[in-house]
Design an enzyme around this catalytic site. Structure first.
Site, PDB file in Angstrom:
ATOM      1  N   HIS A   1       0.505  -5.641   2.181  1.00  0.00           N
ATOM      2  CA  HIS A   1       1.383  -5.070   3.320  1.00  0.00           C
ATOM      3  C   HIS A   1       2.847  -5.180   3.318  1.00  0.00           C
ATOM      4  CE1 HIS A   1      -2.382  -3.656   4.965  1.00  0.00           C
ATOM      5  NE2 HIS A   1      -2.779  -4.616   4.409  1.00  0.00           N
TER       6      HIS A   1
ATOM      7  N   ARG B   1      -6.078   0.587   3.728  1.00  0.00           N
ATOM      8  CA  ARG B   1      -4.991   1.133   3.069  1.00  0.00           C
ATOM      9  C   ARG B   1      -4.608   0.142   1.718  1.00  0.00           C
ATOM     10  NH1 ARG B   1      -3.177  -0.818   8.078  1.00  0.00           N
ATOM     11  NH2 ARG B   1      -1.198  -1.992   8.122  1.00  0.00           N
TER      12      ARG B   1
ATOM     13  N   GLU C   1      -1.477  -6.927   7.197  1.00  0.00           N
ATOM     14  CA  GLU C   1      -0.195  -6.778   7.724  1.00  0.00           C
ATOM     15  C   GLU C   1      -0.036  -7.790   9.130  1.00  0.00           C
ATOM     16  OE1 GLU C   1       3.184  -4.562   7.379  1.00  0.00           O
ATOM     17  OE2 GLU C   1       2.427  -6.648   7.511  1.00  0.00           O
TER      18      GLU C   1
ATOM     19  N   HIS D   1       0.881  -1.176   0.170  1.00  0.00           N
ATOM     20  CA  HIS D   1      -0.090  -0.064  -0.037  1.00  0.00           C
ATOM     21  C   HIS D   1       1.032   1.146  -0.195  1.00  0.00           C
ATOM     22  CE1 HIS D   1       1.109   0.483   4.084  1.00  0.00           C
ATOM     23  NE2 HIS D   1       1.014  -0.669   4.268  1.00  0.00           N
TER      24      HIS D   1
HETATM   25  O1  LIG Z   1       4.052  -0.929  11.215  1.00  0.00           O
HETATM   26  C1  LIG Z   1       3.774  -1.759  10.284  1.00  0.00           C
HETATM   27  O2  LIG Z   1       2.865  -2.225  10.389  1.00  0.00           O
HETATM   28  C2  LIG Z   1       4.632  -2.266   9.631  1.00  0.00           C
HETATM   29  C3  LIG Z   1       4.780  -1.742   7.991  1.00  0.00           C
HETATM   30  O3  LIG Z   1       4.383  -0.513   8.144  1.00  0.00           O
HETATM   31  O4  LIG Z   1       6.013  -1.731  10.004  1.00  0.00           O
HETATM   32  P1  LIG Z   1       7.559  -2.009   9.526  1.00  0.00           P
HETATM   33  O5  LIG Z   1       7.815  -1.858   8.383  1.00  0.00           O
HETATM   34  O6  LIG Z   1       8.125  -1.930  10.743  1.00  0.00           O
HETATM   35  O7  LIG Z   1       7.413  -3.658  10.095  1.00  0.00           O
END
Ligand SMILES: O=C(O)[C@@H](CO)OP(=O)(O)O
Length: 345
Positions: A273, A149, A203, A100
């Site tokens: 994600h 998102r 995610e 996203h």
């Molecule tokens: O906060 C989150 O959900 C993830 C992706 O944005 O963060 P990171 O990249 O630290 O895994």
């Protein structure tokens, strides 16, 4: 066009599978058309006779099949239509993965995980730019996570696509939702692309880190520990999912629902994600748990893979300056783009 005329311009149709298990063959043409829906696999071949427009033939065949098949999901049945113009028997499908665009918590540098936050203005611009990069790559079906998102990114990207088809989120959370979202026009169905939302593509759940500022978390727990939580394969954040746990749902979903579509020649976009896609890319590229630790995905930058003979071939770097420089087009993709160019002229 009368159905009789249709039969003269089409050579063979194979209707097999499905609930009736009945097989029927009729005279049909020799350009290939393939329908798969509700267990029905239909190989339709058309004459190269151009006097009857291909789409008219397709529409009549869909109607013929719809009336034959007891339960045919209209959009899914037509979205399965793959036209193999060059009669290439080995199926080649394109898979676009896109993280996203920037979200409002990315902008504030907060751990997001399963929290459902929208895109920022910049994230919207990233999604539109991504759409320009993939505008000449075929898309028959779209999969997104259940989070806004990812869904916003897919819809915004498709506003730039040269197919000019309309992505429609398929609602099947209840029988009523499915019934109330039905479409009753073949032509409109032809102009639609089904969007399937799946929580399995969400995610990774970041547990007790969700909503915390990433820099403050590093101060509190140390750089090494936070990097381990964020990028290692098997170390979960407190009360959260490790990448391994995330892959057990995301990769399983990909294998069970998305890969069969690719095997049947359908071109797929997946909007999801950073971490759910890292787990899928680990599967596609056969990365080790060490290699995946170094894998980072930028927001809103599409990746292209070609699925052929059961393998996923990465096609070019998404950071190329232009659409042509972004992806190494295969012969089929170049033919597809050429047909789009011809349609515009
Ligand atoms: O906060 C989150 O959900 C993830 C992706 O944005 O963060 P990171 O990249 O630290 O895994």
């Amino acid at each position: 066009m009368a159905a009789g005329a249709l039969h003269r311009s089409i050579r063979t149709i194979q209707l097999h599978g499905g609930s009736n298990d009945s097989a029927s063959t009729k005279e049909f043409g020799n350009s290939s058309l393939k329908f798969i829906s509700k267990g029905f696999t239909v190989d339709v071949k058309f004459l190269s006779d151009r006097s009857h427009s291909f789409s008219h033939c397709k529409m009549h065949v869909i109607r013929a099949i719809s009336s034959h098949a007891s339960v045919v999901d209209p959009i899914l049945s037509t979205s399965h239509v793959t036209t193999n113009f060059n009669q290439n028997t080995s199926i080649e499908s394109s898979l676009i993965l896109i993280r996203h665009g920037e979200s409002m918590w990315n902008e504030k540098n907060l751990f997001t995980g399963s929290v459902d936050v929208p895109l920022t203005k910049r994230g919207i611009e990233e999604a539109i730019e991504a759409g320009k990069r993939i505008s000449s790559i075929p898309v028959n079906m779209i999969y997104t996570s259940a989070l806004i998102r990812a869904q916003m990114t897919a819809m915004l990207a498709m506003t730039q696509h040269r197919q000019k088809k309309i992505p429609i989120i398929m609602h099947d959370e209840s029988i009523q939702a499915k019934e109330w979202s039905q479409i009753f026009s073949e032509e409109t169905i032809q102009q639609s692309i089904p969007v399937i939302t799946a929580w399995q593509l969400n995610e990774r759940m970041y547990g007790k880190l969700q909503g915390l500022n990433k820099e403050e978390t590093v101060v509190k727990y140390g750089k090494e520990k936070v990097h381990e939580w964020r990028r290692s394969f098997d170390s979960p954040p407190p009360n959260g999912e490790s990448l391994e746990m995330c892959s057990q749902r995301a990769v399983a979903y990909f294998k069970e629902n998305i890969e069969p579509q690719l095997q049947n020649g359908r071109n797929i976009m997946v909007a999801a994600h950073g971490n759910s896609l890292r787990s899928i890319i680990m599967y596609l590229e056969k990365l080790t748990s060490q290699e995946v630790t170094n894998l980072e995905l930028s927001t809103g930058v599409p990746l292209l893979y070609i699925y052929k003979h059961g393998e996923f071939l990465k096609r070019g770097s998404p950071v190329g300056p232009t659409e042509y420089g972004v992806y190494a087009y295969t012969r089929n993709l170049a033919l597809y783009r050429q047909k789009l160019d011809e349609m515009v002229q």
